[in-house]
Design a protein around this motif. Structure first.
Motif: not given
Length: 767
Positions: A759, A580-581, A755, A584
């Motif tokens: 970011a 998922a990371w 996360t 993203e």
């Protein structure tokens, strides 16, 4: 009692000496005519006096026992009568004999000797035969009748009958005495053949019964030589009777009295011998002056009886062999039921029975529970055959260490036990002997094995399960204290152990309820602080206890085997979250997501399949995953080595965690397909400035420098663990380290916070 009833050997030597002297006199008398014929009558009365003395000595010691006292009292009286009778015969021979012809037996002597024989017969008849069933009693009576008739036939044909039909008539007193002697012989032999051990010794009874055979010898001499047979009868044959009587006294005196045992079954051989005895007169008759048809009939009858006897004897022998085989099988089955098939030690069932018996009898009972440390490693690395041989060797060590003090037992698997009953030996003594014996390599493969031993002594009113539970608790405590030792159970010791066991159940529930979480500690570039990797760590959010530290639940998960399922959860969650990371933040956002793997997981046959399935389900490529292993896990044997090489072939990266703390760190790098080395925290602590101990600081720096140089030579990445301050960062950078991990750089965080970290890092790069 044996010593109290022993009769001195001098009685035997005196009677035997008199018998030998009488024999020597007869040899001189028959060759050179030396001495008066009355000398032939001297030995028997003298021997009778010795026999009376021996009987009286024995009777005084056994008279308190009803059966034995009655029997030997009757024989004492009988011996007195017979001795008196032979004294009268000696007096008669000295007064009235002429030349070398023996005198006739006086009536008074015949009456005395006859009473003696009658009393002896009565004493033998009154000896009890023991408790037998009605069916056994009928069979015994039938066998006795057969044996009696067979023996009587032989003695009648070759003894009494020739005397009764002789041309020269024998005196009534002589015939009566010979007849009584024959009855004593036949009845005594028949009785003794079916008499069990009891207050009257069986050997003594046999010797008493055999005395009557002297009369058979007298009869044979009388029928063969007539009156001339009187001298050898009196000087050679009859002197053997007192010798046999004294030997019977000696046998009784050395036997153990008062222990009545069940009578043995009727002897199966005596009826066959009786049948053979009945055939002897038939053969003698057939050889006599008969017409040939009658002779053929007699011989045919003898042949038929012989063949039937042989047939029955063969059947008896076969049945006896079959019965012996059955009994042997019963013994083997009983042994198999109560013993371990691999080691030969007593098994759990026999162990519980022995412990139960000791507790019921109120005896002191101590249990040693012996569990081998890390035995599973032997099976997994060397194979089950080697493991079985090691168990056999351990059983031998346990058997020798226990000796006669304890019962060695194999409970099952790699768990053994020892049971001490009676309290004569301290449990710690046996436990230490076991540990000392295991200090040297054992089995044909020369393996070194250790054991943890729990000791528990049964308290009053204890149960089998309670004692075993206490021993198990103390054994577990021994493992908790470092293994290779022993611990005695103390009240209250079970509380932390039970809590640990209950913790395993809580882990099971926590997995089912989804209480475990994965947190992530970043791995950063020391130069820029950029996150390039992550180490996945598991946390347990207990509903009532709050956050449970891994140091508490990881050992319980290892012991219960739940570490496999827990590790599978961490692996799948890490792969899913990493994918998922990457989706993203891009493929460069996270290069090395690491997951810790235990030795127990690597032993699981489906581990490689679990890893590949987690990667496939998340869509993560194999080169993105790092599996972190400690040196102790890598050293667990050939199966783990095969698993690691298989993972390496699939492209999964392997990291050697806590590097430098093991005994074979450098040698591991040649056999272990590592891609990353993680320098242990112990070499990072104090690596910057340590004024109090500069030598230790220099040693840490030397190790850290050697590791980075070795890794560079082998083309491996290095990560320094446990960085606590900026000075350590600067020192590690100076030594050549580019990657680091520690609380100074970043603490473990949940997926949401990580996360956010990624970011912010992306935003910083964009700016």
């Amino acid at each position: 009692m044996a010593d109290d009833t022993r009769v001195p050997s001098r009685y035997v030597w005196i009677t035997a000496g008199l018998a030998v002297a009488s024999l020597l006199w007869y040899l001189l008398f028959s060759t050179v005519g030396a001495g008066h014929v009355a000398i032939a009558y001297v030995a028997v009365p003298l021997e009778g006096l010795v026999a009376v003395a021996a009987l009286f000595r024995l009777w005084r010691r056994v008279r308190s026992e009803p059966v034995a006292g009655r029997f030997w009292r009757a024989l004492l009286i009988a011996a007195v009568f017979m001795t008196v009778g032979y004294v009268l015969m000696l007096i008669n021979a000295a007064r009235f004999s002429a030349g070398d012809m023996p005198p006739d037996m006086p009536l008074s002597a015949a009456v005395a000797v006859g009473l003696g024989f009658a009393l002896a017969m009565w004493a033998v008849a009154r000896v009890p035969q023991g408790a037998v069933s009605p069916a056994e009693r009928w069979r015994m009576h039938l066998d006795r009748v057969v044996a009696f008739l067979g023996c009587a036939t032989v003695l009648w044909h070759f003894g009494l009958a020739p005397m009764l039909t002789a041309t020269e008539r024998w005196s009534p007193q002589t015939l009566t005495l010979v007849g009584l002697a024959f009855l004593l012989t036949i009845g005594g032999i028949t009785k003794v053949s079916y008499l069990g051990d009891g207050p009257v010794d069986r050997t003594a009874m046999r010797l008493v019964a055999t005395m009557g055979l002297a009369a058979a010898g007298v009869a044979v001499l009388a029928t063969t030589f007539g009156n001339a047979g009187g001298v050898p009868s009196q000087s050679v044959v009859l002197p053997m009777a007192p010798v046999l009587l004294v030997l019977a006294v000696r046998a009784q005196g050395t036997a153990r009295l008062g222990r009545r045992r069940v009578s043995r079954r009727s002897s199966p051989l005596l009826p066959y011998l009786a049948i053979a005895g009945g055939d002897l007169p038939l053969i003698a008759i057939a050889a006599g002056p008969l017409q040939w048809p009658g002779r053929v009939s007699l011989l045919a009858a003898v042949l038929v009886s012989v063949l039937v006897t042989i047939r029955q004897f063969v059947a008896f022998r076969d049945n006896k062999l079959l019965l012996r085989d059955i009994r042997g099988q019963e013994v083997r089955l009983q042994h198999e039921v109560s013993h371990d098939g691999l080691t030969g030690l007593a098994n759990r069932a026999r162990f519980r029975d022995a412990l139960h018996t000791a507790l019921e009898n109120g005896e002191s009972a101590t249990v040693l529970l012996v569990d081998l440390d890390d035995f599973k490693t032997v099976n997994d690395s060397l194979g089950h055959d080697v493991g079985d041989r090691l168990l056999v060797a351990v059983a031998h060590v346990l058997d020798e260490a226990c000796g006669t003090d304890a019962l060695p037992v194999r409970i099952g698997g790699d768990e053994f036990a020892a049971l001490l009953v009676g309290g004569t030996t301290v449990g710690e003594t046996v436990a230490q002997r076991i540990l000392d014996a295991l200090e040297s390599p054992i089995s044909e493969h020369r393996l070194l094995v250790q054991a943890s031993i729990g000791i528990a002594t049964a308290a009053p009113a204890a149960t089998v399960d309670g004692v075993l539970r206490d021993a198990d608790v103390s054994m577990y405590a021994a493992k908790q204290r470092g293994k290779a030792g022993f611990v005695r159970y103390e009240p209250g010791m079970e509380q932390p152990v039970l809590a640990h066991i209950q913790l395993g159940g809580e882990i099971r529930r926590g997995l089912d309820e989804g209480e475990f979480r994965v947190v992530y500690q970043p791995v950063v570039l020391l130069e820029t602080g950029k996150v390039i990797g992550v180490e996945a760590l598991v946390r347990w959010e207990h509903p009532t206890r709050g956050t449970v530290p891994p140091i508490e639940f990881i050992p319980a998960a290892e012991r219960t085997g739940l570490i496999v399922e827990l590790g599978r959860f961490v692996l799948r969650e890490t792969c899913r979250q990493t994918a998922a990371w990457l989706a993203e933040f891009g493929p460069d956002a996270l290069q090395k997501p690491g997951v810790n793997v235990s030795a127990r997981q690597l032993h699981d046959p489906g581990f490689v399949a679990d890893v590949l399935a987690a990667l496939a389900d998340s869509g993560l490529s194999t080169d993105r995953l790092v599996l972190e292993l400690t040196e102790s896990a890598v050293l667990r044997g050939s199966q783990i080595s095969r698993t690691l090489h298989e993972l390496d072939r699939h492209g999964v990266k392997l990291a050697l965690d806590d590097f430098g703390t093991g005994e074979s760190s450098l040698s591991l790098l040649r056999a272990f397909p590592a891609a990353i080395i993680k320098l242990d925290k112990s070499f990072v602590d104090g690596i910057e400035i340590d004024d109090a101990n500069p030598a230790a600081r220099d040693a840490r720096q030397a190790v850290a420098r050697a590791v980075i140089q070795l890794a560079g030579a082998l083309g491996l990445d290095t990560v320094a663990e446990g960085i606590e301050n900026e000075a350590q960062v600067e020192q590690l950078r100076a030594l050549g380290y580019t990657l680091g991990q520690g609380y100074h750089l970043a603490r473990p965080m949940n997926a949401g916070n990580f996360t956010a970290l990624l970011a912010s890092q992306r935003d910083a790069v964009a700016a």
